[in-house]
Design a protein around this motif. Structure first.
Motif, PDB file in Angstrom:
ATOM      1  N   THR A 250       9.931   6.212  -0.110  1.00 49.31           N
ATOM      2  CA  THR A 250       8.620   6.031  -0.735  1.00 49.31           C
ATOM      3  C   THR A 250       8.237   4.559  -0.813  1.00 49.31           C
ATOM      4  OG1 THR A 250       9.656   6.055  -2.930  1.00 49.31           O
ATOM      5  CG2 THR A 250       8.770   8.136  -2.110  1.00 49.31           C
ATOM      6  N   LEU A 251       6.941   4.307  -0.729  1.00 47.50           N
ATOM      7  CA  LEU A 251       6.367   2.970  -0.860  1.00 47.50           C
ATOM      8  C   LEU A 251       5.218   3.029  -1.860  1.00 47.50           C
ATOM      9  CD1 LEU A 251       5.909  -0.023   0.155  1.00 47.50           C
ATOM     10  CD2 LEU A 251       4.242   0.975   1.748  1.00 47.50           C
ATOM     11  N   ILE A 252       5.200   2.085  -2.766  1.00 44.92           N
ATOM     12  CA  ILE A 252       4.130   1.986  -3.759  1.00 44.92           C
ATOM     13  C   ILE A 252       3.551   0.576  -3.723  1.00 44.92           C
ATOM     14  CG2 ILE A 252       3.571   1.983  -6.232  1.00 44.92           C
ATOM     15  CD1 ILE A 252       4.029   4.764  -5.144  1.00 44.92           C
ATOM     16  N   VAL A 253       2.240   0.483  -3.681  1.00 42.01           N
ATOM     17  CA  VAL A 253       1.550  -0.788  -3.900  1.00 42.01           C
ATOM     18  C   VAL A 253       0.746  -0.635  -5.186  1.00 42.01           C
ATOM     19  CG1 VAL A 253      -0.150  -2.448  -3.080  1.00 42.01           C
ATOM     20  CG2 VAL A 253       1.415  -1.346  -1.461  1.00 42.01           C
ATOM     21  N   ALA A 254       0.975  -1.533  -6.134  1.00 41.26           N
ATOM     22  CA  ALA A 254       0.294  -1.473  -7.423  1.00 41.26           C
ATOM     23  C   ALA A 254      -0.428  -2.783  -7.681  1.00 41.26           C
ATOM     24  CB  ALA A 254       1.278  -1.185  -8.546  1.00 41.26           C
ATOM     25  N   GLY A 255      -1.469  -2.699  -8.479  1.00 45.62           N
ATOM     26  CA  GLY A 255      -2.219  -3.892  -8.860  1.00 45.62           C
ATOM     27  C   GLY A 255      -2.344  -3.988 -10.365  1.00 45.62           C
ATOM     28  N   LYS A 256      -2.296  -5.191 -10.858  1.00 44.83           N
ATOM     29  CA  LYS A 256      -2.515  -5.454 -12.283  1.00 44.83           C
ATOM     30  C   LYS A 256      -3.880  -6.103 -12.424  1.00 44.83           C
ATOM     31  CE  LYS A 256      -0.494  -7.772 -16.298  1.00 44.83           C
ATOM     32  NZ  LYS A 256       0.598  -8.661 -16.770  1.00 44.83           N
ATOM     33  N   GLY A 257      -4.806  -5.394 -13.073  1.00 47.83           N
ATOM     34  CA  GLY A 257      -6.171  -5.871 -13.182  1.00 47.83           C
ATOM     35  C   GLY A 257      -6.365  -6.905 -14.268  1.00 47.83           C
TER      36      GLY A 257
ATOM     37  N   TYR B  76       5.102  -3.019   6.793  1.00 43.94           N
ATOM     38  CA  TYR B  76       4.459  -4.322   6.984  1.00 43.94           C
ATOM     39  C   TYR B  76       2.952  -4.150   7.128  1.00 43.94           C
ATOM     40  CZ  TYR B  76       3.116  -8.792   9.003  1.00 43.94           C
ATOM     41  OH  TYR B  76       2.503  -9.995   9.232  1.00 43.94           O
ATOM     42  N   ASP B  77       2.534  -3.199   7.957  1.00 41.42           N
ATOM     43  CA  ASP B  77       1.105  -2.981   8.187  1.00 41.42           C
ATOM     44  C   ASP B  77       0.399  -2.479   6.933  1.00 41.42           C
ATOM     45  OD1 ASP B  77       1.300  -3.766  10.849  1.00 41.42           O
ATOM     46  OD2 ASP B  77       1.733  -1.726  11.553  1.00 41.42           O
ATOM     47  N   LEU B  78       1.088  -1.678   6.109  1.00 39.45           N
ATOM     48  CA  LEU B  78       0.464  -1.108   4.915  1.00 39.45           C
ATOM     49  C   LEU B  78       0.284  -2.135   3.799  1.00 39.45           C
ATOM     50  CD1 LEU B  78       2.360   2.309   4.807  1.00 39.45           C
ATOM     51  CD2 LEU B  78      -0.087   2.002   5.204  1.00 39.45           C
TER      52      LEU B  78
ATOM     53  N   ILE C 289      -6.870  -0.125  -0.535  1.00 39.45           N
ATOM     54  CA  ILE C 289      -7.590  -0.996   0.381  1.00 39.45           C
ATOM     55  C   ILE C 289      -7.393  -0.469   1.815  1.00 39.45           C
ATOM     56  CG2 ILE C 289      -7.759  -3.355   1.262  1.00 39.45           C
ATOM     57  CD1 ILE C 289      -8.660  -2.969  -1.635  1.00 39.45           C
ATOM     58  N   PRO C 290      -8.452  -0.348   2.591  1.00 38.37           N
ATOM     59  CA  PRO C 290      -8.294   0.143   3.968  1.00 38.37           C
ATOM     60  C   PRO C 290      -7.446  -0.806   4.816  1.00 38.37           C
ATOM     61  CG  PRO C 290     -10.502  -0.719   3.623  1.00 38.37           C
ATOM     62  CD  PRO C 290      -9.860  -0.659   2.273  1.00 38.37           C
TER      63      PRO C 290
END
Length: 532
Positions: free
Chosen positions: A330-337, A368-370, A292-293
């Protein structure tokens, strides 16, 4: 009862009773019965037993030994052959089971689900032979004999309390204890053998493709033929001549893996990448959702809300693996569809330079911003630096402060996380960014099998320690979703002030409701009998 009368009755009914089948020898009756079963199944389209398997079975039975140890390559016909042998033992074996008891043809595998596949094969064989059976606990039972086919998980608790007439231990080299990762075969087999004690003709098969030189199957095979057992060895193309050596090489180009899986050569040290390059490439190619931007393209979408609108039905989580000097942060953002597929939406790292370590409060502010576009304020991290980072966050502006959720990364959670990651990749339920470093770090997860269990290590190369790997494993695990911000701890004065504010807010809501409904709130009503 006269045996001739039984045979005559059976001829009329079109069946052969167990008593009428018996000849003078258990061995010859079972081998003859096996050949009869094989002939009937082949006539219905089943594959025939290979010459190697038939010779090995005959050699074992005529040697009069209790145990067969078969080291056979993958796709070598182990399951189909030994399932037929179990049926032959049930239908033709000289097993005298007393009333009130049931003789068991036991199928033991690393998990019940795997053993259940062998039960499906057995049911197909019984159906092909026209032998009636009924469901029972753990499997199916014959209608005309006190014998059942049952499946069990390879655990000490799971293989006790029954009477065995035949035991088929499937892929013994690859049994694993669910809690420790240790191969429990030695203890499980010690619990299995007493189940055959009252049945003099009972037999047990330890069948497996090899894995390492550190398990009970390897130890048993290396003992060779003795007064207790017979051993048999065959690569895949010998045990199953319908495949060729060239075909197995084409299927598995890695010579080390091919030698183990198809040529059936155990390896002294088993160390391999948890994920294959093909699985990681598939996960990158099959990614269905993008990051997501940081700023929404549509100005109507307010901050922290547009991710849910751009990716409806998704739930998000953020994880990090902090470091300041030697490894990357490292930072990871994940989504569960909605389908349950896990998508790694954002993979970001901060790499320190020699003599210039990372500044934690700067990285935390960027985090925080990401994560804000995903409506997140919580970040999952391990136990190594939580107190230190919390002390830094306490000095940052409250409105720009993330909340750390500590989840210890121990041997147990590491195993669960990495194995869950593997299952997602194997079932094409994982999407990852097509980033070179993400791929390299995922391929840097190494699984090592030792006699004491299974360990998971990260390869160190180019100043990195496969730093994305633990953060990704944390992020895609089921238990990491829907983390809530912990309630803020208040002192006594702050707690009283909060209670007072809540009381006044509730009264205000009552007055507003009374205006709409046309009646006074409870606090404004006059008690009956009181003077005006």
């Amino acid at each position: 009862m006269n045996l001739g009368i039984l045979v005559e009755v059976d001829a009329i009914l079109g069946t052969v009773s167990p008593t009428a089948r018996r000849g003078p020898s258990h061995v010859e009756d079972v081998l003859r019965g096996y050949d009869e079963i094989d002939r009937k199944l082949v006539a219905q389209g089943f594959p025939p037993t290979s010459p190697w398997w038939r010779e090995t079975i005959g050699r074992w039975y005529r040697a009069g030994r209790k145990q067969l140890v078969a080291r056979v390559g993958r796709r070598g016909g182990k399951s189909s052959t030994l399932s037929r042998l179990g049926v032959a033992e049930a239908l033709y074996g000289h097993h005298d089971v007393p009333p009130g008891d049931t003789g068991t043809v036991a199928v033991v595998s690393t998990r019940k689900k795997e053993a259940g596949k062998r039960l499906a094969t057995i049911k197909a064989i019984l159906d092909g032979l026209g032998v009636p059976y009924k469901p029972c606990d753990e499997g199916v039972a014959l209608l005309d004999r006190r014998i059942a086919f049952c499946v069990y998980a390879a655990s000490i608790q799971g293989v006790s309390g029954f009477t065995s007439v035949f035991v088929f231990c499937d892929e013994v080299s690859k049994w694993r204890d669910a809690d420790t990762g240790v191969n429990p075969a030695t203890e499980v087999l010690a619990s299995l053998r007493p189940t055959m004690k009252t049945q003099p003709h009972a037999r047990i098969v330890l069948s497996s493709s090899p894995f390492s030189t550190l398990d009970a199957h390897y130890d048993a095979f290396e003992r060779g033929d003795d007064d207790r057992q017979v051993v048999g060895y065959a690569p895949s193309w010998i045990a199953n001549p319908t495949i060729t050596e060239a075909e197995t090489i084409a299927e598995e180009p890695d010579e080390r893996v091919w030698a183990r899986e198809y040529k059936a050569v155990p390896q002294a040290e088993v160390e391999f990448s948890l994920l294959t390059e093909e699985q990681v490439d598939r996960a990158a190619a099959g990614r269905t959702a993008a990051a997501i931007p940081a700023k929404p393209a549509d100005p109507k979408l307010c901050e922290g809300a547009w991710a849910k609108r751009l990716l409806p039905g998704y739930r998000f989580t953020a994880t990090m693996d902090p470091a300041t000097r030697t490894n990357a942060w490292t930072l990871i953002v994940a989504g569960k569809g909605p389908s349950g597929r896990r998508e790694v939406l954002l993979a970001r790292d901060w790499v320190p330079r020699k003599g210039a370590p990372l500044v934690p409060h700067v990285v935390l502010a960027e985090i925080y911003d990401l994560i804000a576009p995903y409506g997140l304020r919580c970040v999952v991290t391990d136990q190594k630096a939580t107190d230190y980072l919390d002390s830094i966050l306490a000095l940052m502006p409250r409105e720009k402060r993330i909340v750390l959720l500590e989840e210890p990364w121990t041997n147990d959670t590491k195993r669960d996380g990495y194995e869950h990651l593997l299952k997602l990749a194997q079932s094409d339920m994982l999407g990852v960014p097509a980033q070179k470093q993400v791929k390299a770090d995922l391929l840097g997860i190494v699984k090592r099998v030792t006699r004491n269990g299974v360990t998971y290590d990260l390869i160190e190369r180019d100043g990195r320690h496969a730093d994305y790997a633990p953060a990704i494993a944390h992020a895609v695990a089921d238990a990491r979703y829907a983390g809530k911000i912990p309630e803020e701890q208040l002192d006594d004065d702050a707690r009283v002030a909060a209670q007072k504010a809540k009381f006044l807010a509730d009264r205000h809501k009552e007055r507003e409701r009374a205006k709409r409904m046309g009646q006074l709130p409870v606090t404004h009503r006059r008690m009956p009998g009181l003077p005006r």
